[in-house]
Design a protein around this motif. Structure first.
Motif: not given
Length: 825
Positions: A633-639, A662-675, A681-687
């Motif tokens: 359940g850990v989330v991380k943003r990294v360049r 799961g890992v995705r390359q962000l295109l805009t930074g405004d994407e929605e992150l989803c577990f 159980q489904l959880l989503h929140f802004p990147a």
């Protein structure tokens, strides 16, 4: 020095006989006799057993010498001598050459002789016959089996002292399986080998449906199967050959481009065209390189060993390996043609035969063999029954029989009296006179009665076979099936409709740094496109009302250039650097999702045990970076940092037992992150809710997990683009890919957003027998699913219920993805 004695004058009554003949007529008749001998006795095979006379005589002689697979090898010279002395007076050299060919696995698809010693190679000849040894191999037994049961006709040998078979019983369709080649006078034959299993399937189909068309038979025999493997490019010539008996197809070596050193590409050749040896290819390449007609090659190594062919051609840096390979195909024997000329003897006449005619001739021969064998066995059983019945008569009146024999003057007298008194035949009476007294017991009578019953049943069985053509053909079919099961092997030659994705010689050797896409499929295939145009992917109806794609799911795609570098992100939290030029290119017309011609990831990279490829990333410094989620359940943003001095590096510090899901390359930074978690159980929140961290950071809490639960999916996408959620429920105890379970497709808009590190909302109601989500996915629709091997899997229509239950699946779903256009923007 001896003195020469003058010849004596002819006697006075000597009369000289001189016959005047026409020289032209003599030449014609002599030439015709010679041509006839070459055509019928040496060069052309019989269409029934597929053997030339010398090959047939070798196998028959070895069978007569009892050189079976369970016996020891004998000197080849001994076999050659027996064949030459008894049946084939054409010289030991020709006989040994034919024997050697029957041994070589690169000459025959199904060798008939087991050789011991040096029987040569595709480039070199064999050792002398006094050094090599041989014996029959198991397939040869199938060729000669039941030859002593009156299954074939025999004819006198060359001097009339012995007899030889005019044809072998041949339980194997040898002419198609092993092919043939020969040059006669005014005609020649050149027939390609085929796969035994495929040929047998075609024959058995012909038994069931004698009116089958060529297209029907080609469903079973799509093309030749060459002993050396390789590829056949273009199938039009094959169909023409099957239809008319004459055609032509192109054979191509099997080669792949790979890293032969850490910094150098190479072409590895593992299979060559039929009748082409490695030394021939090496010599041609060296000649072309020395004359500067072939560029881009720095070294050539022949690493062939007992495990198989292995030619390694190193490519100079800066040259396109695909273009060099295209030049090799064009200028060397790595690509060669095979001219089909199906000429064989049918009823003693040379004929050009198509596929159906070849199958029919063999089938008719087997029907005759099985009928004659059945008649022989039936007659043998009837003869034995006749003797047993006479013996039973004698046993009933044994005392009278003994008294009669003792009272007779001699054997001839006893023989006649037995026939008269007991009404016996001549053979029955003779058999009783030869019988030992020890057989005349009560136990022997019981045995004889049992034997008589068995013989009567056997005779009835053979009578049924001989009177019912359908039953006879069924036996032929069953025996062919057993032959295919015993001796059949997988296909070695790959059949291609066209040249595939191979680069033509017009492509420059220097690779241009053009824009392209690199694609990763769910089954682990990698490939790059020829340009940066997103291919149009037509939908295909997997079932009524459901438009789903027919091919493998694209797991990840990234835009880059042909000479650029990209990264592969794995479940271990690593980024592995890949050179785009290392990947095979897809042609502009390719349907990209199928990745036909793509390279398996395992052939490029060595992943750790349990490590899985997840996604591709570019090293674009302008990108908002990566978003990844782990099983805990850990989330991380990294360049992602570009480290040119390293081949791989970590982008997250994982706790023991944790992995990236799961890992995705962000295109805009405004994407929605989803577990999505295993307890549905489904959880989503802004990147934007996740603070970017450095490469060595361990991330932050992404989703709150219940006891025993884990994250099964993490993704990032634009929720405004008709996103969908796919959930597959099943049992935690089932092996992956073995249980179909239930599936539900839900619009992403049905799930409310919640804050990071919360528990989410329910996304799938579990039914009886289901306790976990085995697979989940969220992203831009329409969702596409694939099952085993990348085959399309049907998904149900979208269900607006957020917490509804799923529908049963027809087959297990192993991967879900979004259209390619949704992944590349």
């Amino acid at each position: 020095m001896a003195r020469r004695t003058p010849s004596a004058p002819p006697p006075e009554d000597f009369e000289e006989h001189i016959v005047d003949i026409d020289v032209g007529e003599e030449m014609r008749s002599s030439f015709l006799e010679y041509a006839y001998s070459v055509i019928y006795s040496r060069a052309l095979p019989d269409a029934r057993d597929g053997l030339k006379p010398v090959q047939r005589r070798i196998l028959y002689t070895m069978d007569d010498m009892n050189l079976r697979p369970d016996r020891g090898h004998v000197k080849s010279a001994r076999v050659v001598g027996e064949v030459m002395g008894r049946l084939h007076p054409h010289g030991d050299g020709a006989i040994y050459d034919a024997l050697v060919r029957l041994v070589q696995p690169w000459s025959l698809r199904l060798p008939f002789i087991d050789g011991h010693g040096n029987f040569g190679s595709p480039d070199d000849g064999p050792a002398a016959m006094r050094y090599t040894e041989c014996r029959m191999d198991h397939p040869a037994l199938a060729m000669t089996e039941s030859i002593d049961e009156n299954t074939v006709d025999f004819r006198p040998n060359y001097d009339g002292r012995e007899e030889e078979p005019s044809v072998l019983p041949a339980a194997i369709p040898n002419l198609l399986v092993n092919g043939a080649s020969g040059i006669a006078v005014g005609m020649a034959t050149n027939m390609a080998p085929h796969n035994l299993v495929e040929v047998v399937q075609a024959v058995r189909h012909l038994i069931k449906k004698p009116q089958a068309t060529l297209d029907d038979l080609m469903r079973f025999v799509p093309g030749p199967d060459l002993p050396t493997g390789g590829k056949i490019v273009g199938l039009d010539g094959i169909r023409e050959a099957y239809a008319t008996g004459r055609g032509k197809f192109v054979m191509r070596a099997t080669a792949r481009v790979e890293n032969v050193t850490p910094r150098r590409k190479g072409i590895v050749v593992t299979e060559l065209p039929y009748n082409v040896g490695p030394e021939k290819v090496i010599e041609r390449i060296k000649t072309l390189v020395q004359s500067k007609k072939l560029q881009g090659i720095s070294d050539l190594k022949n690493l062939t060993d007992s495990q198989g062919l292995n030619l390694v051609i190193e490519i100079k840096n800066g040259f396109n390996p695909d273009a060099v390979l295209a030049q090799l195909y064009k200028m060397t024997p790595m690509e060669d043609s095979f001219g089909v000329n199906n000429v064989a003897l049918v009823d003693g006449q040379p004929r050009t035969l198509g596929l159906k005619e070849l199958l029919e001739v063999f089938l008719d021969h087997r029907i005759v063999v099985v009928r004659r064998r059945s008649q022989f066995r039936r007659d043998k059983a009837a003869a034995r029954l006749h003797l047993v019945e006479g013996l039973l008569i004698a046993i009933v009146d044994i005392d009278e029989v003994i008294a009669l024999i003792r009272a007779s003057d001699d054997r001839r007298h006893a023989h006649g009296r037995l026939m008269d008194v007991f009404d016996l035949s001549e053979k029955q009476a003779e058999y009783i006179l030869d019988l030992q007294l020890g057989r005349l017991t009560r136990f022997s009578q019981i045995e004889l009665e049992r034997e008589a019953d068995e013989l009567r049943a056997t005779i009835e069985e053979f009578d049924a076979i001989l009177s019912d053509d359908g039953l006879l053909r069924g036996i032929v079919s069953d025996e062919l099936g057993a032959i295919a099961k015993r001796f059949g092997t997988p296909r070695r030659t790959v059949l291609l409709e066209s040249a595939g994705h191979t680069v033509t010689a017009a492509v420059p050797l220097e690779v241009a740094d053009d824009p392209c896409f690199v694609l990763l499929s769910a089954t682990g295939l990698l490939a790059r496109t020829s340009d940066d145009t997103v291919p149009e992917l037509p939908d295909h109806d997997v079932s009524a009302g459901a438009h789903r794609h027919q091919h493998d799911v694209i797991a990840s795609a990234v835009r880059t250039t042909a000479r650029g570098e990209i990264g592969l992100l794995t479940s271990a939290g690593r980024v592995i650097k890949l050179g785009v030029l290392d990947l095979p290119g897809l042609p502009p017309t390719a349907a990209a999702p199928s990745l036909q011609g793509g390279l398996p990831l395992v052939e490029i990279l060595a992943l750790r045990d349990g490590e899985r490829p997840l996604a591709l990333t570019s090293f674009d410094t302008e990108s908002p970076g990566l978003a990844l989620g782990t099983r805990s359940g850990v989330v991380k943003r990294v360049r992602p940092e570009y480290l040119p001095s390293k081949d791989d590096w970590e982008v997250v510090a994982l706790a023991d037992g944790d992995e990236v899901v799961g890992v995705r390359q962000l295109l805009t930074g405004d994407e929605e992150l989803c577990f999505v978690t295993s307890d549905a159980q489904l959880l989503h929140f802004p990147a934007a809710a996740v603070r970017p961290q450095g490469r060595t950071g361990s991330g932050m809490a992404g989703v709150k997990l219940a006891a025993g639960a884990s994250a099964v999916f993490f993704g990032a996408f634009d929720p405004a683009e008709d996103a969908e959620v796919v959930t597959v429920a099943g049992s935690a105890d089932a092996l992956p890919g073995t249980e179909s379970g239930s599936v539900k497709v839900t619009p992403f808009s049905a799930f409310p957003a919640k804050g990071r590190a919360t528990g989410g909302v329910r996304c799938h109601r579990l039914l009886k027998g289901e306790d976990v989500l085995v697979l989940a996915w969220a992203g831009r629709g329409p969702a596409m699913a694939s099952g085993s091997g990348g085959a399309a899997a049907q998904l149900p229509d979208v269900d607006p219920r957020r917490d509804g239950s799923g529908l049963p699946l027809a087959q297990p779903v192993l991967a879900v993805g979004s259209p390619l256009a949704a992944q590349v923007g």
